[in-house]
Design a protein around this motif. Structure first.
Motif, PDB file in Angstrom:
ATOM      1  N   ASN A  91       0.807  -1.220   0.000  1.00 38.78           N
ATOM      2  CA  ASN A  91       0.000   0.000   0.000  1.00 38.78           C
ATOM      3  C   ASN A  91       0.846   1.279   0.000  1.00 38.78           C
ATOM      4  O   ASN A  91       0.310   2.384   0.077  1.00 38.78           O
ATOM      5  N   GLN A  92       2.159   1.090  -0.055  1.00 37.79           N
ATOM      6  CA  GLN A  92       3.109   2.202  -0.152  1.00 37.79           C
ATOM      7  C   GLN A  92       2.938   3.211   0.990  1.00 37.79           C
ATOM      8  O   GLN A  92       2.896   4.426   0.776  1.00 37.79           O
ATOM      9  N   VAL A  93       2.841   2.680   2.205  1.00 39.48           N
ATOM     10  CA  VAL A  93       2.691   3.540   3.383  1.00 39.48           C
ATOM     11  C   VAL A  93       3.845   3.328   4.362  1.00 39.48           C
ATOM     12  O   VAL A  93       3.703   3.579   5.558  1.00 39.48           O
ATOM     13  N   GLN A  94       4.998   2.876   3.840  1.00 41.93           N
ATOM     14  CA  GLN A  94       6.139   2.601   4.714  1.00 41.93           C
ATOM     15  C   GLN A  94       6.706   3.857   5.369  1.00 41.93           C
ATOM     16  O   GLN A  94       7.392   3.768   6.390  1.00 41.93           O
ATOM     17  N   ASP A  95       6.404   5.030   4.817  1.00 41.95           N
ATOM     18  CA  ASP A  95       6.858   6.276   5.447  1.00 41.95           C
ATOM     19  C   ASP A  95       6.022   6.634   6.671  1.00 41.95           C
ATOM     20  O   ASP A  95       6.443   7.456   7.497  1.00 41.95           O
ATOM     21  N   VAL A  96       4.844   6.012   6.779  1.00 42.75           N
ATOM     22  CA  VAL A  96       3.920   6.319   7.881  1.00 42.75           C
ATOM     23  C   VAL A  96       3.903   5.211   8.935  1.00 42.75           C
ATOM     24  O   VAL A  96       3.891   5.483  10.135  1.00 42.75           O
ATOM     25  N   VAL A  97       3.905   3.964   8.495  1.00 43.19           N
ATOM     26  CA  VAL A  97       3.694   2.829   9.398  1.00 43.19           C
ATOM     27  C   VAL A  97       5.019   2.180   9.796  1.00 43.19           C
ATOM     28  O   VAL A  97       5.849   1.862   8.942  1.00 43.19           O
ATOM     29  N   GLU A  98       5.180   1.983  11.102  1.00 34.45           N
ATOM     30  CA  GLU A  98       6.328   1.235  11.628  1.00 34.45           C
ATOM     31  C   GLU A  98       5.819  -0.057  12.281  1.00 34.45           C
ATOM     32  O   GLU A  98       5.273  -0.021  13.384  1.00 34.45           O
ATOM     33  N   PRO A  99       5.979  -1.214  11.604  1.00 34.17           N
ATOM     34  CA  PRO A  99       5.570  -2.476  12.212  1.00 34.17           C
ATOM     35  C   PRO A  99       6.518  -2.868  13.347  1.00 34.17           C
ATOM     36  O   PRO A  99       7.741  -2.721  13.221  1.00 34.17           O
ATOM     37  N   ILE A 100       5.962  -3.355  14.450  1.00 39.09           N
ATOM     38  CA  ILE A 100       6.751  -3.771  15.608  1.00 39.09           C
ATOM     39  C   ILE A 100       6.304  -5.175  16.000  1.00 39.09           C
ATOM     40  O   ILE A 100       5.121  -5.409  16.250  1.00 39.09           O
ATOM     41  N   LEU A 101       7.249  -6.106  16.086  1.00 37.61           N
ATOM     42  CA  LEU A 101       6.942  -7.484  16.474  1.00 37.61           C
ATOM     43  C   LEU A 101       7.125  -7.644  17.976  1.00 37.61           C
ATOM     44  O   LEU A 101       8.172  -7.292  18.524  1.00 37.61           O
ATOM     45  N   GLY A 102       6.096  -8.172  18.639  1.00 35.63           N
ATOM     46  CA  GLY A 102       6.218  -8.444  20.063  1.00 35.63           C
ATOM     47  C   GLY A 102       4.919  -8.230  20.812  1.00 35.63           C
ATOM     48  O   GLY A 102       3.898  -7.836  20.245  1.00 35.63           O
ATOM     49  N   ASN A 103       4.967  -8.497  22.103  1.00 37.77           N
ATOM     50  CA  ASN A 103       3.826  -8.274  22.993  1.00 37.77           C
ATOM     51  C   ASN A 103       3.713  -6.774  23.263  1.00 37.77           C
ATOM     52  O   ASN A 103       4.678  -6.135  23.694  1.00 37.77           O
ATOM     53  N   CYS A 104       2.537  -6.217  23.016  1.00 35.44           N
ATOM     54  CA  CYS A 104       2.367  -4.763  23.161  1.00 35.44           C
ATOM     55  C   CYS A 104       2.696  -4.282  24.564  1.00 35.44           C
ATOM     56  O   CYS A 104       3.146  -3.145  24.749  1.00 35.44           O
ATOM     57  N   ARG A 105       2.504  -5.130  25.563  1.00 39.53           N
ATOM     58  CA  ARG A 105       2.826  -4.734  26.934  1.00 39.53           C
ATOM     59  C   ARG A 105       4.317  -4.432  27.080  1.00 39.53           C
ATOM     60  O   ARG A 105       4.726  -3.604  27.890  1.00 39.53           O
ATOM     61  N   GLU A 106       5.121  -5.105  26.271  1.00 39.89           N
ATOM     62  CA  GLU A 106       6.572  -4.969  26.381  1.00 39.89           C
ATOM     63  C   GLU A 106       7.158  -3.990  25.362  1.00 39.89           C
ATOM     64  O   GLU A 106       8.149  -3.322  25.646  1.00 39.89           O
TER      65      GLU A 106
END
Length: 243
Positions: free
Chosen positions: A138-153
């Protein structure tokens, strides 16, 4: 015949006598039948009825979602809510999606809105992989930062104008995280499956309890879809004031 078309794949729950006849349905190139959910990963038994492979690209509301229908959940009933998220985000906002999945709500926000940044957190490595692909599709890499992991951490703290909690399960256990993630003032979109009699009561009460003294203004409560007999999938938009 009851089924849902995801990309070019018709997903069915019942056996089919003549799978070739499914090609008469507009848009169908492949078909699968999903059976019992089993194992720790809660993946369904899969029978390929027509064509090859279970990976596809689904198009909705001018957004592209790549997924494997045998491994990733896709709810047609959430279509309106996905569209609403694309309309509700405000220019310049920082958004944190605590349960991003493959980008169900993150992608329409990034495509149709003008947020400054979206931190999209996902604990499942398979879903996170598709999330990263969908960001580029969707060509939104300038806006979205994917993060892998448990949101609590791993979710960033004290940063969000808007927090998404678009997951049905033990979501209430993460309301304290949402309170930490949000700035001094911000909006939380909280999802919960609720018995009919409590649908306009329990979710809002849980948000206020988790606020632990912060001021909470309930902006909106709406039914996303019927979840099961006597149970509704609800979403509550709550404005939180920390000071």
């Amino acid at each position: 015949m009851k089924g849902k078309l995801i990309g070019d794949i018709l997903v069915l729950k019942q056996p089919v006598d003549n799978p070739q006849e499914l090609l008469n349905i507009p848009g169908v190139n492949r078909a699968v039948r999903l059976g019992r959910i089993k194992g720790l990963k809660r993946e369904p038994e899969v029978e390929i009825l027509l064509g090859e492979g279970t990976e596809t690209i689904h198009r909705e509301n001018h957004c592209l979602y790549k997924l494997d229908v045998a491994r990733i959940m896709w709810s047609k009933g959430n279509t309106t809510e996905r569209k609403r998220m694309g309309q509700i985000v405000r220019p310049g906002e920082t958004v944190v999606d605590l349960f991003a999945g493959i980008g169900y709500f993150t992608i329409p926000m990034a495509v149709h809105g003008q947020p400054e940044k979206i931190y999209a957190v996902e604990i499942n490595p398979v879903a996170h992989g598709y999330l990263k692909e969908n960001v580029h599709l969707n060509q939104v890499q300038d806006v979205v930062e994917p993060i892998l992991g448990n949101c609590r951490e791993v979710a960033p703290r004290n940063i969000a104008d808007r927090v998404l909690m678009g997951y049905i399960g033990n979501t209430e256990e993460y309301l304290d995280v949402a309170m930490e993630v949000i700035k001094n003032k911000g909006i939380i979109h909280y999802h919960e499956s609720v018995p009919d009699k409590l649908k306009y009561i329990r979710p809002a009460e849980r948000i206020k309890e988790a606020a632990n003294g912060f001021e909470v203004e309930i902006l909106n409560q709406r039914i996303v879809k019927k979840y099961s007999p006597g149970v509704y999938h609800m979403v509550v938009d709550a404005q939180v004031y920390k000071k």
